[in-house]
Write an enzyme that holds these catalytic residues in place. Structure first.
Site, short mmCIF file in Angstrom:
data_model
loop_
_atom_site.label_atom_id
_atom_site.label_comp_id
_atom_site.label_asym_id
_atom_site.label_seq_id
_atom_site.Cartn_x
_atom_site.Cartn_y
_atom_site.Cartn_z
N HIS A 183 10.34 -5.23 26.39
CA HIS A 183 9.15 -5.29 27.25
C HIS A 183 9.56 -5.51 28.69
O HIS A 183 10.73 -5.70 28.99
CB HIS A 183 8.17 -6.35 26.75
CG HIS A 183 8.69 -7.76 26.79
ND1 HIS A 183 9.60 -8.24 25.88
CD2 HIS A 183 8.42 -8.78 27.64
CE1 HIS A 183 9.86 -9.51 26.17
NE2 HIS A 183 9.16 -9.87 27.22
N HIS A 194 14.06 -9.76 30.22
CA HIS A 194 14.42 -8.77 29.20
C HIS A 194 14.89 -7.44 29.81
O HIS A 194 15.46 -6.63 29.10
CB HIS A 194 13.24 -8.54 28.25
CG HIS A 194 12.95 -9.74 27.41
ND1 HIS A 194 13.37 -9.86 26.11
CD2 HIS A 194 12.34 -10.91 27.72
CE1 HIS A 194 13.00 -11.05 25.64
NE2 HIS A 194 12.37 -11.70 26.60
N HIS A 221 16.71 -16.45 21.90
CA HIS A 221 15.61 -16.70 22.83
C HIS A 221 14.90 -18.00 22.49
O HIS A 221 13.69 -18.02 22.25
CB HIS A 221 14.63 -15.51 22.78
CG HIS A 221 13.72 -15.42 23.97
ND1 HIS A 221 12.60 -16.22 24.11
CD2 HIS A 221 13.74 -14.62 25.05
CE1 HIS A 221 11.98 -15.88 25.24
NE2 HIS A 221 12.65 -14.93 25.83
N HIS A 233 2.95 -9.16 22.88
CA HIS A 233 3.37 -10.21 23.83
C HIS A 233 2.84 -9.91 25.24
O HIS A 233 2.25 -10.77 25.87
CB HIS A 233 4.90 -10.29 23.82
CG HIS A 233 5.46 -11.19 24.87
ND1 HIS A 233 5.23 -12.55 24.89
CD2 HIS A 233 6.24 -10.92 25.94
CE1 HIS A 233 5.85 -13.08 25.93
NE2 HIS A 233 6.46 -12.11 26.59
N GLU A 236 12.88 -13.93 18.29
CA GLU A 236 12.80 -14.94 19.35
C GLU A 236 12.35 -16.24 18.71
O GLU A 236 11.81 -16.26 17.60
CB GLU A 236 11.77 -14.51 20.41
CG GLU A 236 10.34 -14.47 19.88
CD GLU A 236 9.34 -15.11 20.85
OE1 GLU A 236 9.70 -16.12 21.49
OE2 GLU A 236 8.21 -14.60 20.95
N HIS A 265 9.17 -7.90 30.98
CA HIS A 265 9.52 -9.16 31.62
C HIS A 265 10.98 -9.12 32.08
O HIS A 265 11.85 -8.61 31.38
CB HIS A 265 9.31 -10.34 30.66
CG HIS A 265 7.89 -10.80 30.65
ND1 HIS A 265 7.33 -11.48 29.58
CD2 HIS A 265 6.90 -10.69 31.57
CE1 HIS A 265 6.07 -11.76 29.85
NE2 HIS A 265 5.78 -11.29 31.04
#
Lengths: 610, 667
Positions: free
Chosen positions: A68, A73, A430, A157, A203, A70
């Site tokens: 994703h 990441h 994570h 998410h 995660e 973010h």
């Protein structure tokens, strides 16, 4: 025995700079390529020298997958592909591909323009990096090469977040990225099918938490915002531009509407409108309710939320400001925080996780005095020309609240995902080591669970079945013997020959194998002579033998054939008399190598008995 | 419960004769798969239009009475300009429902939103309990088209249901084309919204290249077909057979994602439907003509009527106009799009980035709406209304351009504009949809003064493109509607307007049942790791190894696995000999077949090594006979056989056997 190896270069017993290497079936895959918000030095990016000391990564990686947008990441992606060097495929979903370059550019600006760092990736590098991206659709099976296939699942998410199933032959790994198992106001819940991977890499941000109901948290949040506004205070909500921001905007928008509130709500940076556009165009990635009603009412068109201007921060009276970034480590949120921190009427609400080293993390741990680096412009500076970074101590008087709104799975959610996917092994990343231990303990009651640190490799031995093409004739012969479905209680044995040629494995009957390989059969036969005394004629003797064998060898097929032979299964028995003595008969027993468990002695014993 | 079926036969039941609105059922392994369920709506051309507001012209049409006066159907049939129309709610010609039991269908695969309009007739009230697979755009836009159809019918309810004309004796006496209409008794009225919702609730969404397992026996996967938003071709395969279903595909660059051609390779059978209905009309040329006729009419002060579906080519028309409007100085001309689903269709078109061509995807990344009609709406150049009633009637300005349905001109708002504008030669109707003959569509409005322009835009594959495609993907067999195996009736000399293939394609027509040719010889089975590790391969030829396998077969959910043979339980403590004598022993692995030959010299040397030295060798016609004199034993060595003649000496026989086996390959 085949093995799968997992090595975190980042996010091993930590949150930040997610980057996990997986070796499976001879393929190497990099999962995520993030930055760490807690560091400004080398530790900011994963240590790619682990992969190779010299040169580019292209030869060592088959593909890179980004879960994703973010930055923890994807923040190291242009560095990895353009500065270290990687030209292979990079996979991400369409929304991630759309939004990721904007956040990277934002990150670059803060680092280079504001903090003045050099030796950082450029705008052009971001563009070149994005050219290597191949978009992924949910549930589409993407063939990276002839053997490696990947498939994305909805992770819930943030917009476009995906979990990914990586498969080589019959071995597979699932990587969750960040995910959320409960639907919220704008996203759906993560989902995966029962794919039974050898390893589930999950995660574990909230590994120890079982969060109370979302409704309670929302009520709490609204109450705190409302109280602060009522007493004339200002509320700062540090967020990342996309993700929780939209969730909380929807929440506040509906609350303002319902309570008829007038205090202004602002959203910092020009990204707001653009961000909302992404949500509108990628509406198929939001939850069911928003998707169903988007034609009538688009949830991402806000009435009460206006664009923020830096000058508003000094306006008197109450206000709510959403400002980026979310961990108070730089940018506008930090600037506003510095302005408002001295007033106990004000409040900062941290709606998400803060990594170690950030201001967000410090104040959440109760630190009330913060040492700040300031590029000072104020009157306190004696010598304006000095190239000095000033240490300023900031007194934190405003109220600090933490409300977990990040869309991560909690302990319950993680267990839920395990039930869905039914993995054979589990790897936690994570998350913080202490918290992981707790969950690991829970999971290990069911199967192996690992939590490797950065640079540490865990190895899982797999035991894959071997796919083989069986000749339909052989299978049919087998089926015909036992009806349409073999009886599980009476397993029957099937026999055949496996032909291994290049990459093909074929299972056929031995006869067919000879034919297919163009080979002649070689007959191996045995003959054995047995003498016995019997006064009858040859045919009579043979008949007596036949009757006798019939009575002693139960369960065998025994035939008396018109050509003057007796056959016991496929063993041939003939009788002849000796030339000198007609009472002395010679039995000729003849059988082939393939006759099962025949020992001549059984038969002769049978003949001699009585 | 599903029994394992090893039968080789794969059959195809053809329920529709319409080549672009197919409905076929494939029986493949143990699954029954319906491929599309197109609704043939050309039947509505036999009916009188349904006006939205009272039409004095239509109500004054004379009833029909046979020439000799014996048959009087003036209540049911009306005459207009020499043709007879049924005065009743229009009815559709459904896919055949008698050829097989619809309740046995396991899954329905939908290829595009035009090919699913019969879905409620198949899934409702038939005992159907299966799943329908479609992509998200296909489902959403398909729902809009069904909703529109229901709305068109329900807002002008017609009490009368004409049935007398369907009587065989009477139908025979009617003038054409009513006389020649087939299966009129099976024609059905439109379904209800409730039936639509129920049918669509059975849809399971799939993405391109997603692999879906059906009962462990068959895998299906949709591929982009390039024709419309979310349109797909389908691969239906097991490990050893592959059927490709090609329906409504396009190689033109319009808005959808390009067609995935390479995944169609290696098909045993390719079922080909949905080629262009206008093989001689070039879509680009038609688009040009569309624009110039539109501009000409507007400049002359007339109105333009474009009968169209609410999704599909209209997006391309609007995009084309977006570029054309300024250059043709049509900037002030209002464009209207009138449909109960106009707004939804325009909104939905903007949210399917994943399903669009690359250029449009790039726009979404900016983020900008992929289709420029968003800007046309924002700048008030294009307005959309749910119907002619309400806001439209007060905001309506002429001259203007109206896009509205239904393209058959039998129902929908288009009927109103036909009545309104038909009398003036200033106005123009431009046909862009290829599904209906424009002359038949206009028949109940004759005599007409308005201009008619026929610019059918059909982006589906033409014969040239399809031959090229088939050459590329090389299916073993092609199955197609019989219409594709001969030139069109009106152009019988055009041998380029048919499929010429080697081997020739297998044609089908409505109600055909075809046995598809498959030479299936293998099935997938999985060898469990324990067994796999115990196998001992030996190299037979360079690069080829063999291993004998003895295993237990388990079959569950159409998946076969092979396991090691369990070890027999320890023998009970009885007299061993007796047990052996009276029961067949536990079946263990049989001896393998042997191959190769035993070379004389090497064999003699081996014998010698094992202490057998007194060997007398005698040459025969086919080989040699070895006399082992001390042992009183004969060994006959031949090219394809070895014979050991040895009396009651088990140890010796075993030794000799093993020595022989050293020289032979085991299979």
């Amino acid at each position: 025995m085949p093995e799968i190896k997992v090595t975190p270069l980042g996010a091993g017993q930590d949150v930040g700079r997610s980057c996990i290497l997986v070796s499976i079936g001879g393929k190497n895959i990099m999962l995520d390529c993030g930055m760490h918000m807690g560091y400004n030095d080398d530790r900011r990016f994963p240590d790619f020298s682990y992969i190779t000391q010299n040169g580019r990564l292209t030869d060592f990686l088959d593909c890179v997958i980004i879960s994703h947008f973010h930055l923890d990441h994807c923040g190291a992606l242009p560095y990895m592909s353009e500065m270290v060097g990687y030209d292979g495929p990079i996979y991400m979903t369409h929304p991630t591909k759309a939004i990721c370059p904007i956040l990277l550019e934002d990150f670059r600006k803060i680092t280079v323009d504001k903090k003045g760092e050099t030796n950082f990736f450029t705008s052009q590098m971001i563009k070149d990096c994005m050219k290597k991206v191949i978009p992924l659709n949910l549930h589409q099976t993407v063939q990276v090469d002839d053997e490696l296939e990947i498939k994305a699942y909805y992770a819930g998410h943030v917009l476009g977040a995906a979990m990914v199933h990586i498969k080589v032959g019959s071995e597979s790994v699932v990587y969750t990225g960040d995910y959320n198992m409960t639907p919220d106001r704008h996203l759906g819940a993560a989902w995966i099918d029962k794919c039974r991977p050898d390893i589930l890499i999950s995660e574990s941000t909230y590994a120890t938490t079982i969060r109370d109901s979302k409704r309670c948290r929302e009520r709490d949040f609204l109450k705190k915002v409302h109280e602060t506004i009522e007493r004339g205070g200002k509320v700062l909500i540090p967020v990342f531009a996309l993700g929780r921001a939209q969730e909380l905007c929807i929440l506040l928008e509906t609350f303002w509407e319902r309570m008829n509130l007038k205090a202004p709500i602002y959203f910092s940076t020009g990204l707001t409108e653009k961000a909302n556009h992404y949500y509108k165009l990628f509406i198929t990635w939001t939850n069911q309710k928003i998707r169903k009603t988007f034609v009538q009412r688009n949830m991402f068109e806000f009435k009460h939320i206006k664009a923020f201007d830096r000058s508003y921060a000094d306006n008197p009276g109450p206000m709510v400001v959403f400002a980026t970034p979310g961990m108070l480590h730089a940018g506008q949120s930090l600037q506003i925080f510095k302005k408002w921190a001295g007033n106990e009427k004000n409040m900062v609400i941290m709606p998400g996780y803060c990594v170690q080293g950030t201001i967000g993390h410090k104040i959440l741990n109760g630190q009330r005095k913060l040492e700040m680096e300031g590029r000072a412009t104020s009157v306190t500076l004696c010598c304006p020309l000095a190239p000095i970074k000033l240490q300023i101590v900031l007194d934190v008087k405003l109220q600090v609240e933490y409300m977990s709104f990040s869309a991560h799975a909690d302990a319950k959610g993680i267990m839920q995902l395990i039930r869905m996917a039914e993995p054979r092994n589990m790897v936690l990343v994570h998350g913080e080591a202490v918290k992981m231990e707790f969950l690991k303990g829970k999971i290990e009651q069911e199967f192996n669970c690992y939590m490797p640190a950065n640079g540490e490799t865990i190895t899982v031995t797999t035991n894959p079945s071997v796919p083989v093409d069986i000749s339909l004739n052989l299978l049919k012969r087998e089926m015909a013997l036992g009806g349409p479905l073999p009886d599980p209680k009476k397993p029957r044995t099937m026999h055949g020959t496996l032909i291994m040629k290049e990459n093909s494995l074929k299972l056929v009957s031995s006869e067919q194998a000879l034919k297919e390989l163009g080979l002649n059969e070689h007959q191996l036969r045995f003959t054995c002579r047995v003498q016995l005394q019997d006064p009858h004629s040859d045919p009579d003797t043979l008949h007596r033998i036949y009757t006798h064998l019939k009575s002693v060898l139960k369960g065998y097929t025994i035939q008396h054939l018109p050509d003057g032979t007796v056959m016991v299964e496929s063993i041939v028995i003939k009788v002849s008399s000796s030339a000198e003595d007609t009472n002395t008969k010679v039995l000729l027993l003849s059988w082939s190598y393939q006759v099962k468990y025949f020992q001549c002695s059984y038969l002769t014993d049978g003949l001699y008995r009585d | 419960s599903r029994h394992l079926v090893l039968a080789n036969s794969v059959s195809l039941y053809c329920l529709s004769g319409h080549p672009t609105l197919p409905c076929n059922v494939l029986k493949f392994k143990s699954t029954t798969i319906m491929l599309d369920c197109g609704l043939d709506t050309t039947s509505v051309l036999n009916f009188l239009p349904l006006p939205l507001v009272h039409s004095p012209r239509l109500s004054k049409l004379p009833g029909w009475v046979s020439k000799d006066g014996t048959v009087n159907l003036e209540k049911e049939l009306k005459e207009c300009a020499g043709r007879v129309f049924v005065d009743s709610q229009p009815e559709f010609c459904l896919p055949e429902r008698e050829l097989l039991d619809l309740s046995t269908i396991d899954v329905i695969l939908i290829s595009n939103y035009h090919c699913m309009m019969a879905l409620p007739y198949i899934t409702e009230h038939t005992g159907f309990t299966g799943t329908v697979y479609a992509t998200e755009p296909t489902l959403q836009i398909g729902r809009l088209l069904m909703e529109e159809l229901v709305n068109f019918m329900e807002r002008v309810p017609k009490a009368q249901s004409a049935t007398c004309w369907k009587n065989k004796e009477i139908q025979r006496m009617l003038p054409g084309p009513l006389k020649d209409a087939v299966d009129v008794w099976t024609w059905k009225r439109c379904y209800s919204m409730q039936e639509v919702n129920s049918a669509l609730s059975k849809v399971q969404l799939v993405g391109y290249s997603q692999k879906v397992e059906l009962f462990g026996a068959v895998q299906i996967s949709p591929l982009s077909s390039g024709y419309s938003l979310g349109s797909s071709n389908w691969i239906i395969q097991s490990h050893h057979e592959k059927v490709s279903y090609v329906s409504g595909s396009s190689l033109l660059t319009t808005h959808p994602q390009p067609m995935d051609q390479s995944s169609l390779k290696n098909s045993d059978v390719l079922i080909l439907t949905g080629l262009t209905q206008m093989p001689t009309a070039n879509p680009d040329g038609m688009l040009g003509e569309f624009c110039s006729n539109l501009a000409m009419t507007i400049r002359a002060g007339g109105n333009v009527l474009v009968p169209c579906y609410s999704s599909g080519v209209i997006y391309d028309l609007l995009e084309c106009l977006y570029q054309f409007i300024e250059s043709a100085s049509l900037g002030t001309t209002p464009f209207y799009f009138i449909s109960p689903v106009a707004n939804s269709s325009l909104e939905f078109s903007q949210i399917f980035a994943e399903w669009l061509c690359h250029n449009k995807q790039t726009k979404v990344y900016l983020p900008e709406p992929p289709f420029p009609h968003a800007e046309l709406i924002q700048t008030n150049k294009l307005k959309h209304y749910p119907s002619i009633h309400g806001d439209f009637s007060s905001e309506f300005r002429q001259p203007c351009v109206v896009f509205t349905g239904h393209p058959s001109l039998r129902f929908g708002d288009v009927v109103h504009f036909m009545e309104l504008w038909g009398k003036s030669s200033l106005n123009t109707i431009i046909f862009t949809e290829p599904d209906f003959s424009y002359l038949d569509a206009l028949a109940p409005y004759q005599p007409l003064a308005m201009k008619c322009v026929y610019c059918p835009i059909d982006t589906r594959l033409n014969f040239h493109q399809v031959s090229k495609l088939l050459k590329e993907v090389q299916p073993v067999h092609v199955v197609c509607p019989e219409q594709y195996t001969q030139p069109p009736l009106t152009q019988s000399h055009r041998s380029d307007l048919m499929l010429e293939l080697q081997p020739p394609p297998m044609p089908y027509r409505r109600c055909s049942v075809l046995n598809l040719p498959f030479r299936r010889r293998y099935e997938r089975v999985y060898i469990l790791p324990e067994l796999a590790n115990s196998l001992v391969p030996s190299e037979i030829k360079p690069g080829i190894s063999v291993a004998t396998v003895s295993a237990v077969l388990h079959s569950k959910d159409n998946k076969h696995t092979l396991q090691s043979v369990p070890k027999p339980p320890p023998a009970p403590p009885t007299k061993k000999r007796k047990r052996v004598m009276e029961e067949p022993p536990v079946v263990l692995a049989p001896k393998p077949l042997l191959s190769g030959a035993v070379p004389l010299e090497a064999f003699l040397a081996t014998l010698q090594k094992h202490g057998i030295t007194e060997v007398k060798v005698e040459e025969t016609a086919d080989g040699h006979i070895l006399h082992l004199q001390a042992e009183d034993t004969l060994i006959q060595l031949e090219e394809d056989g070895t014979h050991i003649v040895c009396d009651n000496n088990e140890p010796l026989r075993t030794t000799l056997r093993d020595l022989v086996l050293r020289f032979l390959q085991k299979l």
